[in-house]
Design an enzyme around this catalytic site. Structure first.
Site, mmCIF file in Angstrom:
data_model
loop_
_atom_site.group_PDB
_atom_site.id
_atom_site.type_symbol
_atom_site.label_atom_id
_atom_site.label_comp_id
_atom_site.label_asym_id
_atom_site.label_seq_id
_atom_site.Cartn_x
_atom_site.Cartn_y
_atom_site.Cartn_z
ATOM 1 N N ASN A 20 -7.340 14.128 45.152
ATOM 2 C CA ASN A 20 -7.346 15.572 45.406
ATOM 3 C C ASN A 20 -8.805 16.037 45.466
ATOM 4 O O ASN A 20 -9.511 16.011 44.459
ATOM 5 C CB ASN A 20 -6.588 16.259 44.255
ATOM 6 C CG ASN A 20 -6.592 17.776 44.352
ATOM 7 O OD1 ASN A 20 -7.382 18.353 45.092
ATOM 8 N ND2 ASN A 20 -5.734 18.414 43.581
ATOM 9 N N CYS A 28 -8.650 25.319 45.887
ATOM 10 C CA CYS A 28 -8.015 24.452 46.895
ATOM 11 C C CYS A 28 -7.554 25.214 48.140
ATOM 12 O O CYS A 28 -7.185 24.600 49.134
ATOM 13 C CB CYS A 28 -6.846 23.706 46.266
ATOM 14 S SG CYS A 28 -7.304 22.871 44.752
ATOM 15 N N HIS A 84 -2.890 21.109 51.656
ATOM 16 C CA HIS A 84 -3.783 20.639 50.597
ATOM 17 C C HIS A 84 -3.202 19.358 49.998
ATOM 18 O O HIS A 84 -2.022 19.301 49.652
ATOM 19 C CB HIS A 84 -3.937 21.723 49.533
ATOM 20 C CG HIS A 84 -4.604 21.233 48.296
ATOM 21 N ND1 HIS A 84 -5.759 20.480 48.337
ATOM 22 C CD2 HIS A 84 -4.277 21.357 46.981
ATOM 23 C CE1 HIS A 84 -6.103 20.167 47.099
ATOM 24 N NE2 HIS A 84 -5.226 20.679 46.265
HETATM 25 O O1 UT7 Z 1 -5.130 21.157 43.536
HETATM 26 C C1 UT7 Z 1 -4.208 21.611 42.611
HETATM 27 C C2 UT7 Z 1 -4.577 20.886 41.348
HETATM 28 N N1 UT7 Z 1 -3.583 20.286 40.549
HETATM 29 C C3 UT7 Z 1 -2.436 19.674 40.928
HETATM 30 O O2 UT7 Z 1 -2.034 19.626 42.042
HETATM 31 C C4 UT7 Z 1 -1.663 18.996 39.825
HETATM 32 C C5 UT7 Z 1 -0.182 19.197 39.925
HETATM 33 N N2 UT7 Z 1 0.485 18.395 38.907
HETATM 34 C C6 UT7 Z 1 0.644 17.069 39.027
HETATM 35 O O3 UT7 Z 1 0.279 16.472 40.022
HETATM 36 C C7 UT7 Z 1 1.398 16.345 37.933
HETATM 37 O O4 UT7 Z 1 1.854 17.291 36.969
HETATM 38 C C8 UT7 Z 1 0.536 15.251 37.211
HETATM 39 C C9 UT7 Z 1 0.281 14.097 38.169
HETATM 40 C C10 UT7 Z 1 -0.772 15.805 36.710
HETATM 41 C C11 UT7 Z 1 1.302 14.696 36.005
HETATM 42 O O5 UT7 Z 1 2.545 14.169 36.444
HETATM 43 P P1 UT7 Z 1 3.890 14.586 35.696
HETATM 44 O O6 UT7 Z 1 4.990 13.893 36.381
HETATM 45 O O7 UT7 Z 1 3.943 16.096 35.636
HETATM 46 O O8 UT7 Z 1 3.670 13.952 34.279
HETATM 47 P P2 UT7 Z 1 3.833 14.640 32.849
HETATM 48 O O9 UT7 Z 1 2.618 15.413 32.497
HETATM 49 O O10 UT7 Z 1 5.182 15.290 32.772
HETATM 50 O O11 UT7 Z 1 3.894 13.351 31.923
HETATM 51 C C12 UT7 Z 1 5.001 12.420 31.986
HETATM 52 C C13 UT7 Z 1 4.701 11.261 31.031
HETATM 53 C C14 UT7 Z 1 4.298 11.711 29.632
HETATM 54 O O12 UT7 Z 1 4.794 10.743 28.733
HETATM 55 P P3 UT7 Z 1 6.139 10.992 27.900
HETATM 56 O O13 UT7 Z 1 5.900 12.240 27.121
HETATM 57 O O14 UT7 Z 1 7.217 11.163 28.941
HETATM 58 O O15 UT7 Z 1 6.270 9.746 27.091
HETATM 59 C C15 UT7 Z 1 2.795 11.663 29.671
HETATM 60 O O16 UT7 Z 1 2.243 11.474 28.376
HETATM 61 O O17 UT7 Z 1 3.597 10.507 31.533
HETATM 62 C C16 UT7 Z 1 2.556 10.469 30.555
HETATM 63 N N3 UT7 Z 1 1.286 10.543 31.265
HETATM 64 C C17 UT7 Z 1 0.658 9.452 31.734
HETATM 65 N N4 UT7 Z 1 0.939 8.139 31.662
HETATM 66 C C18 UT7 Z 1 0.099 7.285 32.265
HETATM 67 C C19 UT7 Z 1 0.587 11.643 31.616
HETATM 68 N N5 UT7 Z 1 -0.517 11.297 32.318
HETATM 69 C C20 UT7 Z 1 -0.488 9.938 32.390
HETATM 70 C C21 UT7 Z 1 -1.344 9.003 32.986
HETATM 71 N N6 UT7 Z 1 -1.011 7.696 32.918
HETATM 72 N N7 UT7 Z 1 -2.461 9.342 33.645
#
Ligand code: UT7
Length: 320
Positions: free
Chosen positions: A275, A111, A245
């Protein structure tokens, strides 16, 4: 002297996939994706190849710059998702646009790729080797996405962006690039070359620890911006736009908060594209250019961050 952007171009695939379509594939929903990422839809390359998108973006950038292909002395393509290992995508772009006088090579800096491509062209200019370049970033991340993994498939999109650079800017700015290979595990995708017959596995798709990348970005990007400003003796108030980015709206909002800057100085188009890795910055830059948002003389701070880990920033004075 340093590299002035004289024209921009971009290409987004025809097929658009909204969040509801993704909710048919994995357990997620439109509200969750919008709230956690800001993304509403993304373009997916169903028929387009990475090099096709790169070439289209390049042609549009040349047209925007009013430049002829023969003027281009250097083509750098940033990509991690070309369908070709050889020839490099830059040589493919050269052939497609007829830039027969250009030296061509690719870089993979994920990225951060577009920002690092700019820094490299600028360094060649400073060394007196070239004075006109074309930098392109193009990605088909959908081909590397595991469409059963809701952690990643909600995020990524495909597209390309390009800029024509000329060594005509009066002031030279120093760029900053950092890397942390020790944290490379946080975002990986294994090459399919070592694939034993029939043993395709999740490792061959993008695998990401989202929270680790999120924490890295929120911590390192404000540090990077401050370092770029300090190195060039530029005050925060002098920066008109932070063109970053496009990973996640919450990352960009957190960076703005850390710096005490208004969110409006951090333009976003990730709602429409998701992204797109290296392509996200030139896609945004081209949109801003074509909408007439950028004024001559404005200072733009570009910052990329992602897999590697890598993060890179620079300042460009808008000169169109
Ligand atoms: O170019 C660089 C590449 N990568 C990035 O920039 C990614 C950077 N990270 C992110 O953008 C975020 O970490 C994500 C968008 C990937 C995830 O968001 P988050 O706020 O960190 O979510 P999380 O992984 O902490 O999950 C929170 C909750 C969990 O449920 P519980 O355990 O709280 O019940 C997950 O199981 O959300 C759940 N969850 C989802 N629910 C619905 C995780 N992914 C999803 C989903 N839809 N797609």
């Amino acid at each position: 002297m340093s590299a002035a952007i004289c024209g921009t171009g971009s290409y987004a695939p025809d097929y658009i996939m909204d969040n509801n379509r993704i909710a048919e594939l994995v357990e997620t929903n439109d509200d969750w994706i919008k709230e956690r990422t800001g993304i509403r839809k993304r373009h997916i390359a169903k028929t387009e190849t990475t090099t096709f998108m790169a070439s289209e973006a390049a042609k549009r950038a040349l047209e925007n710059a009013g430049a002829e292909p023969e003027e281009i002395e250097l083509i750098i393509v940033a990509t991690l998702s070309s369908e070709l290992i050889v020839p490099c995508s830059a040589c493919e772009v050269q052939r497609e646009i007829g830039a027969k006088n250009a030296a061509c090579f690719d870089i993979n800096a994920a990225c951060s790729g577009f920002v690092i491509a700019y820094n490299m062209a600028d360094a060649f200019f400073a060394a007196g080797q070239y004075s006109t370049a074309l930098i392109v970033a193009a990605e088909s991340l959908s081909k590397l996405t595991d469409w059963t993994d809701r952690n990643t498939c909600i995020l990524f999109g495909d597209g390309a962006g390009a800029a024509v650079l000329k060594n005509t800017s009066d002031r030279h700015y120093n760029s900053v690039t950092h890397s942390d290979g020790g944290k490379g595990w946080a975002l990986t995708c294994k090459n399919r070359l070592d694939l034993e017959e029939g043993r395709f596995s999740r490792e061959h798709y993008i695998d990401m620890n989202g929270q680790e990348i999120f924490k890295f970005a929120v911590r390192r990007v404000p540090e990077l911006i401050r370092e770029v400003l300090q190195k060039n003796k530029v005050e925060q108030e002098e920066i008109a736009w932070y063109v970053m980015h496009q990973a996640n709206c919450r990352i960009l909002e957190a960076v703005a908060r850390h710096l005490g800057e208004p969110a409006m100085k951090f333009p976003m188009n990730l709602q429409h594209y998701g992204n797109t890795s290296s392509a996200s910055i030139p896609l945004l830059l081209d949109e801003m250019n074509r909408k007439g948002m950028l004024k001559k003389g404005e200072k733009i701070l570009m910052a990329g961050f992602g897999a590697g880990l890598t993060w890179s920033g620079n300042i460009v004075e808008w000169s169109i």
